[in-house]
Design a protein around this motif. Structure first.
Motif, PDB file in Angstrom:
ATOM      1  N   ALA A 122      -3.679  -0.766  -5.739  1.00 10.32           N
ATOM      2  CA  ALA A 122      -2.960  -1.539  -6.748  1.00 10.32           C
ATOM      3  C   ALA A 122      -3.305  -1.056  -8.155  1.00 10.32           C
ATOM      4  CB  ALA A 122      -3.287  -3.028  -6.599  1.00 10.32           C
ATOM      5  N   ALA A 123      -4.595  -0.820  -8.402  1.00 11.08           N
ATOM      6  CA  ALA A 123      -5.014  -0.352  -9.728  1.00 11.08           C
ATOM      7  C   ALA A 123      -4.468   1.046 -10.019  1.00 11.08           C
ATOM      8  CB  ALA A 123      -6.544  -0.357  -9.811  1.00 11.08           C
ATOM      9  N   THR A 124      -4.449   1.891  -9.000  1.00  7.31           N
ATOM     10  CA  THR A 124      -3.975   3.260  -9.173  1.00  7.31           C
ATOM     11  C   THR A 124      -2.476   3.304  -9.425  1.00  7.31           C
ATOM     12  OG1 THR A 124      -5.771   4.093  -7.770  1.00  7.31           O
ATOM     13  CG2 THR A 124      -3.871   5.539  -8.093  1.00  7.31           C
ATOM     14  N   LEU A 125      -1.734   2.515  -8.691  1.00 16.22           N
ATOM     15  CA  LEU A 125      -0.282   2.470  -8.893  1.00 16.22           C
ATOM     16  C   LEU A 125       0.059   1.948 -10.288  1.00 16.22           C
ATOM     17  CD1 LEU A 125       0.666   1.091  -5.382  1.00 16.22           C
ATOM     18  CD2 LEU A 125       1.414   3.285  -6.305  1.00 16.22           C
ATOM     19  N   LYS A 126      -0.677   0.948 -10.762  1.00 15.33           N
ATOM     20  CA  LYS A 126      -0.442   0.426 -12.112  1.00 15.33           C
ATOM     21  C   LYS A 126      -0.795   1.479 -13.153  1.00 15.33           C
ATOM     22  CE  LYS A 126      -1.351  -3.494 -15.167  1.00 15.33           C
ATOM     23  NZ  LYS A 126      -1.488  -2.641 -16.375  1.00 15.33           N
ATOM     24  N   PHE A 127      -1.915   2.194 -12.929  1.00 17.17           N
ATOM     25  CA  PHE A 127      -2.315   3.249 -13.861  1.00 17.17           C
ATOM     26  C   PHE A 127      -1.240   4.328 -13.943  1.00 17.17           C
ATOM     27  CE2 PHE A 127      -4.163   7.433 -14.592  1.00 17.17           C
ATOM     28  CZ  PHE A 127      -4.865   7.231 -15.775  1.00 17.17           C
ATOM     29  N   ALA A 128      -0.724   4.740 -12.786  1.00 18.36           N
ATOM     30  CA  ALA A 128       0.318   5.769 -12.772  1.00 18.36           C
ATOM     31  C   ALA A 128       1.551   5.300 -13.539  1.00 18.36           C
ATOM     32  CB  ALA A 128       0.680   6.138 -11.336  1.00 18.36           C
ATOM     33  N   GLU A 129       1.961   4.070 -13.289  1.00 19.26           N
ATOM     34  CA  GLU A 129       3.141   3.538 -13.988  1.00 19.26           C
ATOM     35  C   GLU A 129       2.909   3.455 -15.493  1.00 19.26           C
ATOM     36  OE1 GLU A 129       6.136  -0.348 -13.832  1.00 19.26           O
ATOM     37  OE2 GLU A 129       4.221  -0.379 -12.748  1.00 19.26           O
ATOM     38  N   ASP A 130       1.742   2.962 -15.893  1.00 23.35           N
ATOM     39  CA  ASP A 130       1.438   2.804 -17.314  1.00 23.35           C
ATOM     40  C   ASP A 130       1.339   4.136 -18.039  1.00 23.35           C
ATOM     41  OD1 ASP A 130       1.368   0.100 -16.872  1.00 23.35           O
ATOM     42  OD2 ASP A 130      -0.821  -0.069 -16.928  1.00 23.35           O
ATOM     43  N   ASN A 131       1.006   5.195 -17.301  1.00 26.51           N
ATOM     44  CA  ASN A 131       0.810   6.501 -17.926  1.00 26.51           C
ATOM     45  C   ASN A 131       1.953   7.483 -17.654  1.00 26.51           C
ATOM     46  OD1 ASN A 131      -2.178   6.750 -19.145  1.00 26.51           O
ATOM     47  ND2 ASN A 131      -2.198   5.352 -17.391  1.00 26.51           N
ATOM     48  N   GLY A 132       3.072   6.961 -17.155  1.00 26.21           N
ATOM     49  CA  GLY A 132       4.251   7.801 -16.971  1.00 26.21           C
ATOM     50  C   GLY A 132       4.108   8.863 -15.905  1.00 26.21           C
ATOM     51  N   ILE A 133       3.294   8.583 -14.890  1.00 26.76           N
ATOM     52  CA  ILE A 133       3.097   9.542 -13.794  1.00 26.76           C
ATOM     53  C   ILE A 133       3.960   9.128 -12.612  1.00 26.76           C
ATOM     54  CG2 ILE A 133       1.441  10.565 -12.192  1.00 26.76           C
ATOM     55  CD1 ILE A 133      -0.758   9.883 -14.244  1.00 26.76           C
ATOM     56  N   THR A 134       4.876   9.986 -12.211  1.00 31.74           N
ATOM     57  CA  THR A 134       5.717   9.730 -11.044  1.00 31.74           C
ATOM     58  C   THR A 134       5.002  10.187  -9.782  1.00 31.74           C
ATOM     59  OG1 THR A 134       7.745  10.015 -12.323  1.00 31.74           O
ATOM     60  CG2 THR A 134       7.928  10.240  -9.933  1.00 31.74           C
ATOM     61  N   LEU A 135       4.848   9.301  -8.832  1.00 28.04           N
ATOM     62  CA  LEU A 135       4.212   9.660  -7.559  1.00 28.04           C
ATOM     63  C   LEU A 135       5.289  10.140  -6.598  1.00 28.04           C
ATOM     64  CD1 LEU A 135       1.638   6.751  -7.313  1.00 28.04           C
ATOM     65  CD2 LEU A 135       1.237   9.113  -8.018  1.00 28.04           C
ATOM     66  N   ARG A 136       5.277  11.439  -6.333  1.00 28.84           N
ATOM     67  CA  ARG A 136       6.359  12.083  -5.581  1.00 28.84           C
ATOM     68  C   ARG A 136       6.191  11.917  -4.080  1.00 28.84           C
ATOM     69  NH1 ARG A 136       6.703  18.055  -4.316  1.00 28.84           N
ATOM     70  NH2 ARG A 136       8.860  18.535  -3.813  1.00 28.84           N
ATOM     71  N   ASN A 137       4.999  12.211  -3.569  1.00 30.61           N
ATOM     72  CA  ASN A 137       4.716  12.137  -2.133  1.00 30.61           C
ATOM     73  C   ASN A 137       3.477  11.285  -1.900  1.00 30.61           C
ATOM     74  OD1 ASN A 137       6.795  14.139  -1.554  1.00 30.61           O
ATOM     75  ND2 ASN A 137       5.362  15.653  -2.372  1.00 30.61           N
ATOM     76  N   VAL A 138       3.469  10.547  -0.816  1.00 28.78           N
ATOM     77  CA  VAL A 138       2.306   9.753  -0.421  1.00 28.78           C
ATOM     78  C   VAL A 138       1.866  10.220   0.956  1.00 28.78           C
ATOM     79  CG1 VAL A 138       1.450   7.451   0.161  1.00 28.78           C
ATOM     80  CG2 VAL A 138       2.997   7.751  -1.791  1.00 28.78           C
ATOM     81  N   TYR A 139       0.543  10.439   1.108  1.00 25.89           N
ATOM     82  CA  TYR A 139       0.022  10.981   2.367  1.00 25.89           C
ATOM     83  C   TYR A 139      -1.219  10.200   2.780  1.00 25.89           C
ATOM     84  CZ  TYR A 139      -1.149  14.559   5.853  1.00 25.89           C
ATOM     85  OH  TYR A 139      -1.409  15.222   7.026  1.00 25.89           O
ATOM     86  N   PHE A 140      -1.161   9.542   3.943  1.00 29.11           N
ATOM     87  CA  PHE A 140      -2.317   8.852   4.521  1.00 29.11           C
ATOM     88  C   PHE A 140      -2.980   9.784   5.536  1.00 29.11           C
ATOM     89  CE2 PHE A 140      -0.557   5.191   2.599  1.00 29.11           C
ATOM     90  CZ  PHE A 140      -1.485   4.151   2.665  1.00 29.11           C
ATOM     91  N   GLY A 141      -4.251  10.102   5.304  1.00 31.80           N
ATOM     92  CA  GLY A 141      -5.001  10.944   6.228  1.00 31.80           C
ATOM     93  C   GLY A 141      -6.310  10.282   6.595  1.00 31.80           C
ATOM     94  N   GLY A 142      -7.190  11.044   7.211  1.00 33.21           N
ATOM     95  CA  GLY A 142      -8.447  10.437   7.638  1.00 33.21           C
ATOM     96  C   GLY A 142      -9.411  11.437   8.220  1.00 33.21           C
ATOM     97  N   GLY A 143     -10.175  10.990   9.270  1.00 33.03           N
ATOM     98  CA  GLY A 143      -9.942   9.838  10.064  1.00 33.03           C
ATOM     99  C   GLY A 143      -8.574   9.800  10.740  1.00 33.03           C
ATOM    100  N   THR A 144      -8.309   8.635  11.297  1.00 37.74           N
ATOM    101  CA  THR A 144      -7.019   8.353  11.921  1.00 37.74           C
ATOM    102  C   THR A 144      -6.511   7.027  11.371  1.00 37.74           C
ATOM    103  OG1 THR A 144      -7.764   9.459  13.960  1.00 37.74           O
ATOM    104  CG2 THR A 144      -5.775   8.127  14.091  1.00 37.74           C
ATOM    105  N   PRO A 145      -5.550   7.063  10.432  1.00 33.08           N
ATOM    106  CA  PRO A 145      -5.060   5.813   9.854  1.00 33.08           C
ATOM    107  C   PRO A 145      -4.616   4.786  10.892  1.00 33.08           C
ATOM    108  CG  PRO A 145      -4.289   7.662   8.560  1.00 33.08           C
ATOM    109  CD  PRO A 145      -4.984   8.242   9.762  1.00 33.08           C
ATOM    110  N   THR A 146      -4.013   5.245  11.996  1.00 29.34           N
ATOM    111  CA  THR A 146      -3.516   4.305  12.994  1.00 29.34           C
ATOM    112  C   THR A 146      -4.609   3.771  13.919  1.00 29.34           C
ATOM    113  OG1 THR A 146      -2.782   6.258  14.224  1.00 29.34           O
ATOM    114  CG2 THR A 146      -1.101   5.006  13.026  1.00 29.34           C
TER     115      THR A 146
END
Length: 464
Positions: A196-220
């Motif tokens: 939540a904090a990171t997404l708000k920071f990106a929005e406030d600083n004009g950073i577009t998040l193009r791709n999201v990748y969940f890795g690990g470990g095994t997220p599932t």
């Protein structure tokens, strides 16, 4: 046996020696069985290497180059000098020649920027095989317009440090979820807060998040409810949204429903092998039938699916590995990634001193590449690692139009990365200065839970 060099980057030379010889250590007393000496005359650098009365020599003039370009050339010609010497002594030629870096495609682009014919340099000066040179050319061609830095844009990586069991080849800092139950809920809570904090920071600083990748470990390895909690925090619509679901024994309909509901469009289902005896040996607690069952279940959704295979696993013959490739192709996975076993520190195989002996890893990889090319797959990214069997590589193959954008971004280092979770490293690229700055989250779950605010501050300072 000792290696002595006065070169200011001794590990670069040592890495070349390791391609040919085991057990050689760097000398700290000024003497060595193998030597490489650098001679400096203003902008001219000369290298002379010796071993068993054999001698090799290279030289380069760096006049007119900046400091970074000068260092690159010094490293390149010092390594070539040692490589040429060891070819003379052993009679062996390595598939990647004297290259020890993890990104041959990046080197190809650097050579082009220097005004050189990169393919000629690969085949000539660096002694890279025709086959590997062509592989790099195919990857560069496939990346095409997908390659390039985008200002004010970043990818988001999210690390989930839990697995249902630890595979014997794995060196990642992840833990068996059954043994770490008391940390799972606190970790999920803190990860949600970081996201939540990171997404708000990106929005406030004009950073577009193009791709999201969940890795690990095994997220599932998390429950469907826990995945839903985490994914619900991500209130953006990325171009590409990947969640690794690598272990078939962690996949069920409820979890796939959650992923689909949140807009995930890529997953991985990683067999590593389709041979039950090898699955058992490496600690995978599922059956070959599970691979097919979970893959067929996932195919009912609109996911692009990747499958990983590893060449060189314990007890796997050439014929068994060929069977793996045939099975993955028959499944029709959108991406098939062919890994070469790397014996890395922290893995059970490394601790057990596993030795491959005469395992035909190079022949396995060659078969996989030939089969994938023949069935319409195209190589689109690659990377190499230390301690990799036969000095080979990992290559991602894709069906036309199906490459994973995040894989290209991260491996070619062409995108800023804003990372969340344990063992996640944020990266900010300075194209003008040709520099990458990093801010790393803690590797262990306990430190992450207890000190998240400290690491959030460091991450945000990196992008401020």
């Amino acid at each position: 046996m000792k290696l002595y060099t006065n070169f200011i980057y001794p590990t670069e030379v040592h890495d070349v020696v390791k391609l040919f010889l085991d057990g050689v250590v760097l000398s700290d007393d000024g003497s060595g069985d193998i030597t490489l000496i650098e001679y400096v005359d203003d902008t001219k650098f000369k290298y002379v290497s010796t071993f068993f009365a054999r001698v090799a020599q290279t030289e380069v003039d760096t006049a007119g180059l900046d400091e970074l370009q000068q260092v690159r050339l010094r490293k390149r010609f010092a390594k070539v000098c040692m490589y040429d010497l060891l070819v003379k002594v052993t009679g062996k030629h390595m598939p990647w020649g004297g290259l020890t870096g993890i990104r041959p495609t990046k080197l190809a682009r650097q050579l082009t920027a220097e005004g050189l014919d990169w393919q000629q340099t690969f085949r000539g000066l660096l002694d890279v095989s025709e086959q590997k040179t062509n592989l790099v050319a195919d990857i560069l061609a496939e990346q095409g317009d997908l390659y390039g830095y985008r200002a004010n844009t970043a990818d988001m990586y999210v690390g989930i440090p839990f697995c249902v069991s630890r595979c014997s080849y794995c060196s990642f800092t992840s833990g068996e979820i059954g043994k770490m139950k008391k940390y799972v809920l606190p970790y999920v809570a803190e990860l949600k807060r970081e996201l939540a904090a990171t997404l708000k920071f990106a929005e406030d600083n004009g950073i577009t998040l193009r791709n999201v990748y969940f890795g690990g470990g095994t997220p599932t390895s998390l429950s469907a409810a826990q995945l839903d909690e985490i994914l619900s925090v991500i209130d953006i619509t990325p171009t590409e949204y990947t969640v690794e679901a690598g272990r078939p024994d962690t996949i069920d309909k409820d979890k796939l429903d959650v992923l689909a509901a949140h807009g995930v469009n890529r997953i991985s289902i990683n067999p590593q092998t389709f041979n039950q005896s090898v699955l058992d040996t490496i600690g995978r607690r599922h059956t070959v039938a599970d691979i097919y069952d979970k893959y067929n279940l996932a195919r009912k959704y609109d996911f692009a699916i990747n499958m990983d295979l590893i060449a060189g696993l314990p007890g796997e013959t050439y014929e068994m590995f060929c069977h793996n490739v045939e099975c993955a192709v028959a499944c029709g996975a959108d991406n098939i990634t062919v890994h070469t076993l790397a014996l890395k520190h922290g893995s059970a195989l490394k601790e057990q001193n596993f030795a491959q002996g005469q395992s035909p890893v190079a022949k396995m990889v060659e078969f996989a590449h030939e089969k994938l090319y023949a069935t319409g797959y195209i190589p689109y990214y690659m990377y190499r690692q230390k301690y990799m069997s036969d000095n080979l590589e990992n290559v991602g193959f894709t069906k036309p139009g199906k490459p994973c954008l995040y894989n290209i971004d991260i491996m070619e280092e062409i995108s800023d990365i804003i990372a969340c979770g344990t063992n996640a490293i944020s990266k900010r690229i300075s194209v003008e200065q040709n520099r990458i700055e990093r801010a790393a989250n803690p590797k262990d779950v306990i430190t992450y839970i207890e000190r998240l605010d400290d690491f959030l501050q460091k991450k945000f300072e990196l992008f401020s």
